[in-house]
Design a protein around this motif. Structure first.
Motif, PDB file in Angstrom:
ATOM      1  N   GLN A  40     -55.935 -26.481   4.243  1.00  0.00           N
ATOM      2  CA  GLN A  40     -55.826 -25.039   4.027  1.00  0.00           C
ATOM      3  C   GLN A  40     -57.044 -24.511   3.271  1.00  0.00           C
ATOM      4  OE1 GLN A  40     -52.937 -22.882   4.938  1.00  0.00           O
ATOM      5  NE2 GLN A  40     -52.820 -24.595   6.355  1.00  0.00           N
ATOM      6  N   GLU A  80     -59.993 -26.070   3.046  1.00  0.00           N
ATOM      7  CA  GLU A  80     -61.183 -26.271   3.887  1.00  0.00           C
ATOM      8  C   GLU A  80     -61.265 -25.199   4.962  1.00  0.00           C
ATOM      9  OE1 GLU A  80     -61.390 -30.219   5.436  1.00  0.00           O
ATOM     10  OE2 GLU A  80     -62.023 -31.049   3.513  1.00  0.00           O
ATOM     11  N   GLY A  81     -60.109 -24.901   5.559  1.00  0.00           N
ATOM     12  CA  GLY A  81     -60.073 -23.863   6.582  1.00  0.00           C
ATOM     13  C   GLY A  81     -60.532 -22.531   6.013  1.00  0.00           C
ATOM     14  N   ALA A  82     -60.030 -22.196   4.840  1.00  0.00           N
ATOM     15  CA  ALA A  82     -60.355 -20.915   4.220  1.00  0.00           C
ATOM     16  C   ALA A  82     -61.839 -20.850   3.834  1.00  0.00           C
ATOM     17  CB  ALA A  82     -59.477 -20.683   2.999  1.00  0.00           C
TER      18      ALA A  82
END
Lengths: 247, 212
Positions: free
Chosen positions: B115, B117-119
């Motif tokens: 989450q 890393e995605g952001a």
């Protein structure tokens, strides 16, 4: 100016050296496919490009910023360099539409109307308009990955990194995702770096194929040279024969 | 007990009000301070992590009464004159925030790493990722233990009695001394604490179900 430049990059996890003497230049607009056995460092390499993994030695210049320089804010790079992950990493607490609209709203301050229109057109592009109000957990892996690609595209990046985007998907979902990626590669001038074992994708839209093993780049060929000629490196030849027989 | 309520209600009600006020203030600030130090504890920056750890370990491992007495005695001596209520509320806030920090940290760490890393790869800064993506998911996970901390906080506010904070416990003591009806007074005080804690407890349970 080149999009990505590695100059003698070394990357360590403690005592383990994950990347060895990496020298690589990717020009703007190129589609580069990275292949290699697991543990070869290809995911690590792609993760260094948007600052998810720090490097210990060498220079890594992305879109004009040197990531090795501690003063460089990786966020400056991430605004222009998107990433698609193996496990999608969609925001679990946001709907599909919110997933796509969040970063453009906060980071780029894009107005709501324009933001929504672009998000919906991207959803259309990946064939998932009807899922705008769903939550990621309600979607299949293939659908989630297409949303993740749409989320990255909403930032209008200059470069998009794909870290094994189809490895976690059921076989029948893979084509949907690959088709979206092929469309992007054909229709846009975006630079694409793709870690994948999908040789069909590499053949169809790749410009270059890079083979890695043990943290080193062993082969850096044009697509034609790699598939129609023969890789000069023995390990690359073996690897290639294995996946092609396997298919 | 009815007799105590009937005759002593102004004092007891005042105490209840002070306890409620102190609890609300302490709850609000300990949640903010606790969340902040929880984030410090998991930041990439090592110095920040150390600051977070030291804060939590120090205030979690000193008795509440000692922390409160410190603010009651030391603050007026060197910084600013404070009354018992203020000193007690500060002490309670800081003490509770250390526990909330640990609770929230556990919540943050149970959110999938992908989450963040995605952001971040999406262009959000660390703090923006925390605010929009990580914390909302973390709080959802830690509602039950957070509820425990809130209830403990209300009960721990009885520490104000030691520094003349005019809270429910303090007023109860006064009433018991005045009327010499110790048992029924503290029985009444117990009931009044329940009036605050029971709804809180049910509300947290409701929240848990609603967000699950």
């Amino acid at each position: 100016m080149s999009m990505i430049e590695f100059h003698d990059v070394q990357k360590y996890y403690g005592d383990f050296q994950a990347l060895k003497d990496i020298n690589l230049t990717v020009e703007a607009g190129e589609t580069v496919v990275l292949i290699g056995p697991s543990g070869s460092g290809k995911s690590t390499l792609i993760r260094t490009i948007n600052g998810l993994e720090p490097i210990q030695q060498g220079k890594l210049i992305v879109n004009g910023y040197d990531l090795a320089d501690k003063k460089t804010d990786p966020n400056k790079i991430r605004k222009n360099v998107g990433m698609v992950f193996q496990h999608f990493n969609l925001y679990a607490n946001k709907t599909v539409l919110q997933n796509i609209m969040l970063a453009p709203k906060i980071v780029l301050k894009r107005g709501d109307k324009e933001n929504r229109e672009l998000a919906m057109s991207l959803l259309k592009k990946v064939g998932l308009e009807s899922k705008a109000d769903s939550y990621p957990r309600q979607l299949s892996g293939g659908q989630q990955q297409r949303i993740a690609i749409a989320r990255s595209l909403a930032m209008k990046p200059k470069c998009l990194l794909f870290d094994e985007p189809t490895s976690a998907l059921d076989p029948e979902m893979i084509d949907d995702v690959l088709n979206v990626m092929k469309d992007i590669a054909r229709d846009s001038s975006m630079t694409m770096l793709v870690v994948t074992h999908e040789m069909g994708f590499a053949r169809e839209v790749g410009d270059r194929v890079i083979f890695m093993a043990d943290g080193k780049i062993l082969e850096d060929d044009s697509k034609e040279q790699f598939f129609d000629g023969e890789p000069t490196n023995e390990r690359a030849r073996q690897f290639l024969s294995k996946i092609i027989v396997h298919k | 007990m009815i007799h105590i309520f009937a005759t002593q209600w102004p004092s007891l009600l005042y105490g209840l009000g002070q306890t409620l006020l102190c609890s609300i203030i302490a709850l609000f600030f300990s949640l903010i301070i606790g969340s902040l130090f929880a984030i410090f504890e998991i930041m990439p920056n090592k110095a920040m992590r150390i600051i977070g750890n030291v804060y939590v370990e120090v205030f979690r491992n000193i008795p509440l009464l000692v922390i409160t007495m410190f603010f009651f005695v030391v603050l007026p001596l060197y910084v600013v004159k404070v009354n018992g209520f203020t000193a007690g509320t500060i002490g309670l806030t800081i003490y509770t925030s250390a526990f909330i920090a640990e609770t929230v940290r556990a919540g943050i760490q149970s959110v999938d790493e992908g989450q963040m890393e995605g952001a971040q790869s999406n262009g959000l800064s660390f703090w923006q990722s925390m605010r929009y993506i990580i914390l909302p998911q973390a709080f959802k996970i830690v509602i039950p233990p957070l509820g425990n901390q809130f209830i403990n906080l209300v009960k721990n506010s009885s520490v104000l009695a030691f520094v003349a904070g005019f809270d429910l416990m303090y007023e109860g003591n006064m009433v018991a001394n005045d009327t010499l009806q110790t048992m029924s007074t503290f029985f009444a005080v117990g009931v009044l604490y329940l009036i605050i804690t029971m709804p809180l407890s049910y509300y947290m349970r409701h929240l848990e179900k609603k967000l699950a």
